[in-house]
Design a protein around this motif. Structure first.
Motif, PDB file in Angstrom:
ATOM      1  N   PHE A 150       0.870  -1.175   0.000  1.00 31.42           N
ATOM      2  CA  PHE A 150       0.000   0.000   0.000  1.00 31.42           C
ATOM      3  C   PHE A 150       0.906   1.223   0.000  1.00 31.42           C
ATOM      4  CE2 PHE A 150      -3.019  -3.099   1.500  1.00 31.42           C
ATOM      5  CZ  PHE A 150      -4.151  -2.719   0.804  1.00 31.42           C
ATOM      6  N   ASP A 151       0.293   2.382  -0.192  1.00 28.09           N
ATOM      7  CA  ASP A 151       1.060   3.616  -0.139  1.00 28.09           C
ATOM      8  C   ASP A 151       1.324   3.944   1.341  1.00 28.09           C
ATOM      9  OD1 ASP A 151       2.063   6.142  -0.148  1.00 28.09           O
ATOM     10  OD2 ASP A 151       0.620   6.949  -1.584  1.00 28.09           O
ATOM     11  N   SER A 152       2.435   3.431   1.851  1.00 26.15           N
ATOM     12  CA  SER A 152       2.696   3.532   3.294  1.00 26.15           C
ATOM     13  C   SER A 152       2.993   4.963   3.733  1.00 26.15           C
ATOM     14  CB  SER A 152       3.854   2.613   3.681  1.00 26.15           C
ATOM     15  OG  SER A 152       3.464   1.281   3.456  1.00 26.15           O
ATOM     16  N   LYS A 153       3.512   5.763   2.814  1.00 24.15           N
ATOM     17  CA  LYS A 153       3.745   7.163   3.174  1.00 24.15           C
ATOM     18  C   LYS A 153       2.396   7.851   3.414  1.00 24.15           C
ATOM     19  CE  LYS A 153       6.631  11.019   1.970  1.00 24.15           C
ATOM     20  NZ  LYS A 153       7.499  11.677   1.015  1.00 24.15           N
ATOM     21  N   ALA A 154       1.402   7.470   2.584  1.00 22.98           N
ATOM     22  CA  ALA A 154       0.056   8.039   2.757  1.00 22.98           C
ATOM     23  C   ALA A 154      -0.572   7.586   4.080  1.00 22.98           C
ATOM     24  CB  ALA A 154      -0.837   7.642   1.586  1.00 22.98           C
ATOM     25  N   VAL A 155      -0.178   6.406   4.559  1.00 24.43           N
ATOM     26  CA  VAL A 155      -0.712   5.932   5.852  1.00 24.43           C
ATOM     27  C   VAL A 155      -0.279   6.911   6.949  1.00 24.43           C
ATOM     28  CG1 VAL A 155      -0.581   4.112   7.606  1.00 24.43           C
ATOM     29  CG2 VAL A 155      -0.714   3.484   5.187  1.00 24.43           C
ATOM     30  N   GLY A 156       1.032   7.183   7.002  1.00 31.22           N
ATOM     31  CA  GLY A 156       1.542   8.105   8.021  1.00 31.22           C
ATOM     32  C   GLY A 156       0.970   9.505   7.858  1.00 31.22           C
ATOM     33  N   SER A 157       0.866   9.909   6.612  1.00 31.93           N
ATOM     34  CA  SER A 157       0.337  11.234   6.330  1.00 31.93           C
ATOM     35  C   SER A 157      -1.117  11.351   6.812  1.00 31.93           C
ATOM     36  CB  SER A 157       0.451  11.453   4.825  1.00 31.93           C
ATOM     37  OG  SER A 157       0.007  12.698   4.498  1.00 31.93           O
ATOM     38  N   SER A 158      -1.880  10.267   6.662  1.00 30.88           N
ATOM     39  CA  SER A 158      -3.297  10.320   7.066  1.00 30.88           C
ATOM     40  C   SER A 158      -3.433  10.457   8.582  1.00 30.88           C
ATOM     41  CB  SER A 158      -4.060   9.092   6.555  1.00 30.88           C
ATOM     42  OG  SER A 158      -3.776   7.973   7.355  1.00 30.88           O
ATOM     43  N   TRP A 159      -2.494   9.909   9.350  1.00 30.37           N
ATOM     44  CA  TRP A 159      -2.535  10.096  10.815  1.00 30.37           C
ATOM     45  C   TRP A 159      -2.414  11.575  11.146  1.00 30.37           C
ATOM     46  CZ3 TRP A 159       2.150   6.331  11.638  1.00 30.37           C
ATOM     47  CH2 TRP A 159       1.746   5.016  11.364  1.00 30.37           C
ATOM     48  N   THR A 192      13.151  -2.680  12.881  1.00 31.19           N
ATOM     49  CA  THR A 192      13.551  -3.737  11.937  1.00 31.19           C
ATOM     50  C   THR A 192      12.603  -3.811  10.739  1.00 31.19           C
ATOM     51  OG1 THR A 192      12.249  -5.270  13.275  1.00 31.19           O
ATOM     52  CG2 THR A 192      14.643  -5.226  13.663  1.00 31.19           C
ATOM     53  N   ASP A 193      11.554  -2.996  10.766  1.00 31.00           N
ATOM     54  CA  ASP A 193      10.554  -2.999   9.691  1.00 31.00           C
ATOM     55  C   ASP A 193      10.691  -1.713   8.882  1.00 31.00           C
ATOM     56  OD1 ASP A 193       8.321  -2.975   8.088  1.00 31.00           O
ATOM     57  OD2 ASP A 193       6.864  -3.147   9.717  1.00 31.00           O
ATOM     58  N   ASN A 194      11.016  -1.855   7.616  1.00 26.00           N
ATOM     59  CA  ASN A 194      11.195  -0.686   6.751  1.00 26.00           C
ATOM     60  C   ASN A 194       9.944   0.198   6.733  1.00 26.00           C
ATOM     61  OD1 ASN A 194      13.005   0.606   4.769  1.00 26.00           O
ATOM     62  ND2 ASN A 194      11.341   0.177   3.338  1.00 26.00           N
ATOM     63  N   ASN A 195       8.783  -0.434   6.879  1.00 29.00           N
ATOM     64  CA  ASN A 195       7.539   0.342   6.878  1.00 29.00           C
ATOM     65  C   ASN A 195       7.495   1.356   8.016  1.00 29.00           C
ATOM     66  OD1 ASN A 195       6.466  -0.920   4.689  1.00 29.00           O
ATOM     67  ND2 ASN A 195       5.129  -2.286   5.841  1.00 29.00           N
ATOM     68  N   ALA A 196       8.077   1.006   9.151  1.00 29.88           N
ATOM     69  CA  ALA A 196       8.038   1.930  10.292  1.00 29.88           C
ATOM     70  C   ALA A 196       8.640   3.273   9.873  1.00 29.88           C
ATOM     71  CB  ALA A 196       8.790   1.344  11.477  1.00 29.88           C
ATOM     72  N   PHE A 197       9.664   3.224   9.028  1.00 25.10           N
ATOM     73  CA  PHE A 197      10.321   4.444   8.546  1.00 25.10           C
ATOM     74  C   PHE A 197       9.419   5.186   7.550  1.00 25.10           C
ATOM     75  CE2 PHE A 197      13.711   2.050  10.376  1.00 25.10           C
ATOM     76  CZ  PHE A 197      14.661   2.964  10.785  1.00 25.10           C
ATOM     77  N   ILE A 198       8.804   4.410   6.651  1.00 22.53           N
ATOM     78  CA  ILE A 198       7.964   5.074   5.636  1.00 22.53           C
ATOM     79  C   ILE A 198       6.739   5.706   6.293  1.00 22.53           C
ATOM     80  CG2 ILE A 198       6.822   4.855   3.409  1.00 22.53           C
ATOM     81  CD1 ILE A 198       8.364   2.348   2.841  1.00 22.53           C
ATOM     82  N   PHE A 199       6.108   4.978   7.225  1.00 22.71           N
ATOM     83  CA  PHE A 199       4.948   5.557   7.928  1.00 22.71           C
ATOM     84  C   PHE A 199       5.372   6.846   8.627  1.00 22.71           C
ATOM     85  CE2 PHE A 199       3.645   0.880   8.834  1.00 22.71           C
ATOM     86  CZ  PHE A 199       2.994   0.776   7.624  1.00 22.71           C
ATOM     87  N   PHE A 200       6.514   6.753   9.317  1.00 23.82           N
ATOM     88  CA  PHE A 200       6.954   7.909  10.098  1.00 23.82           C
ATOM     89  C   PHE A 200       7.298   9.088   9.190  1.00 23.82           C
ATOM     90  CE2 PHE A 200      10.217  10.454  12.205  1.00 23.82           C
ATOM     91  CZ  PHE A 200       9.446  10.920  13.266  1.00 23.82           C
ATOM     92  N   GLU A 201       7.917   8.774   8.075  1.00 21.86           N
ATOM     93  CA  GLU A 201       8.272   9.838   7.120  1.00 21.86           C
ATOM     94  C   GLU A 201       7.012  10.596   6.673  1.00 21.86           C
ATOM     95  OE1 GLU A 201      10.005   8.234   3.546  1.00 21.86           O
ATOM     96  OE2 GLU A 201      10.681  10.193   2.855  1.00 21.86           O
ATOM     97  N   GLY A 202       5.967   9.834   6.317  1.00 24.36           N
ATOM     98  CA  GLY A 202       4.714  10.467   5.896  1.00 24.36           C
ATOM     99  C   GLY A 202       4.099  11.278   7.021  1.00 24.36           C
TER     100      GLY A 202
END
Ligand code: BGC
Length: 386
Positions: free
Chosen positions: A151-160, A184-194
């Motif tokens: 999914f667009d993980s950056k958009a996930v963080g951005s939506s928060w 250890t999960d790359n997504n944690a970084f992408i979510f946080f970035e968004g």
């Protein structure tokens, strides 16, 4: 029946019933196999037909201990696969990959337990001529990843952040508590970035004041952060995707905070499991009068929390879409073709082709439409639906 006999018989029956209930309560609990799945997973199926040779594709998921991955398991099962689980253990994950290679699969769909540790397993697959599809989480630091289904993980963080900004409106000085996923999960970084890129201007203008991370405070004037800077903040705010870690960290943060850091608070929580744990901690604090808290995954328990006003929002990442995309990619690889690419994600070594899917923000206002009317879960799974 003789009334004199009936009374003692009834007493005996009651005692026997209580005894059997007590035994049941003391009996060791069965391993969480079919039961949690039946109560937590959506009864939906992918629309894409699986390949004729299903045995040429193997699926590995990270853990059965989070309802999120039971959703994926259920949908893969509907398509005819029975995923293997790594249970939070990279060694088990590697053994699972090796088992699939020796069974002769041509494609492995895998959610890495630990992004970097999984590279060795992916390289073994590559050496055996097996295509590797990173499913939801990206395998890092190797060229042995052929495609990324996400999914667009950056958009996930951005939506928060967007959600929290909307709730704050024009008010200033609002306490902000940040929680993140596993490092250890790359997504944690992408979510946080968004999340960071969306909320940082609102920290800079005084709408929010960060209360639980000195590293984030030190970097609060920077609109974008490097991965190392993100790692510093994640190091201080990580839940490790674990409910207990999340609860303990929230409680420690609340103990350290002054009453004036509480009142109406804004909480960026990284997924539903940790959001419920963090929400419970904030709800139990007498100085917290109101809290807004984010999440993701549309776990059933969190949908109920949203209906009950205990969690503010979640992000629906419809597992049907992810499984569909994974099947399409597998079918393409089996036919010697390349799956559709609309984007790519750098994994530290290469740009991995991907086709990120859109997410849906779910609040009490659209929960019925997004979760029930969409067919994801039946209305009968919830009480008090708006
Ligand atoms: C997934 C989330 C999940 C989290 C914890 C992330 O990589 O994208 O959906 O909640 O891992 O398992």
């Amino acid at each position: 029946m003789n009334r004199k006999l009936f009374r003692p018989l009834m007493i005996l029956m009651v005692i026997a019933t209580i005894a059997s209930l007590t035994v049941a309560a003391c009996a060791p609990t069965a391993a969480p196999t079919a039961a949690p799945q039946a109560t937590t997973a959506p009864q939906v199926q992918p629309t894409t037909a699986p390949p004729a040779n299903k045995a040429a594709v193997g699926v590995i998921l990270p853990t059965k201990d989070e309802p999120r991955w039971l959703q994926d398991q259920a949908v893969f099962q509907k398509a005819g696969w029975d995923p293997l689980f790594s249970q939070g253990d990279s060694a088990k994950e590697k053994a699972n990959v090796e088992a699939l290679i020796s069974q002769g699969v041509k494609v492995i769909i895998i959610t890495p337990q630990d992004a970097t540790a999984a590279a060795a397993a992916a390289e073994e697959a590559k050496a055996a001529g097996v295509k590797v599809i990173s499913y939801d989480r990206l395998i890092r630091d190797t060229d042995a990843v052929d495609y990324y289904v996400t999914f667009d993980s950056k958009a996930v963080g951005s939506s928060w952040s967007q959600y929290l900004i909307e709730q704050a409106g024009s008010t200033k000085g609002n306490p902000l508590y940040i929680y993140t996923g596993a490092a250890t999960d790359n997504n944690a970084f992408i979510f946080f970035e968004g999340a960071w890129e969306t909320i940082q201007p609102k920290i800079a203008d005084g709408t929010f004041v960060i209360k639980n991370s000195s590293e984030a405070v030190a970097l609060q004037d920077k609109p974008t952060l490097t991965r190392d800077e993100q790692a510093k903040i994640i190091g201080q705010t990580t839940t490790n995707w674990d409910f207990n870690t999340a609860k303990n960290l929230a409680e420690a943060n609340l103990t350290a905070a002054k009453p004036e850091d509480k009142g109406t608070v804004y909480v960026a929580a990284p997924n539903d499991g940790t959001a419920r744990a963090i929400a419970d901690a904030f709800a139990a604090d007498k100085d917290v009068t109101k809290y807004f808290i984010t999440g993701q995954d549309a776990e059933k328990a969190s949908v109920q929390y949203i209906i009950d006003g205990k969690q503010s929002m979640t992000v629906l990442k419809d597992v049907r879409t992810l499984v569909d995309d994974a099947i399409k990619a597998a079918v393409a690889f089996l036919a010697g073709q390349t799956p559709e690419k609309t984007n790519s994600y750098n994994n530290g070594t290469i740009d991995v082709p991907a086709k990120p899917s859109a997410i849906v923000t779910v609040t009490k206002d659209n929960v019925k439409e997004a979760i029930v009317d969409s067919g994801y879960y039946p209305a009968s799974d919830f009480t008090g639906l708006p």
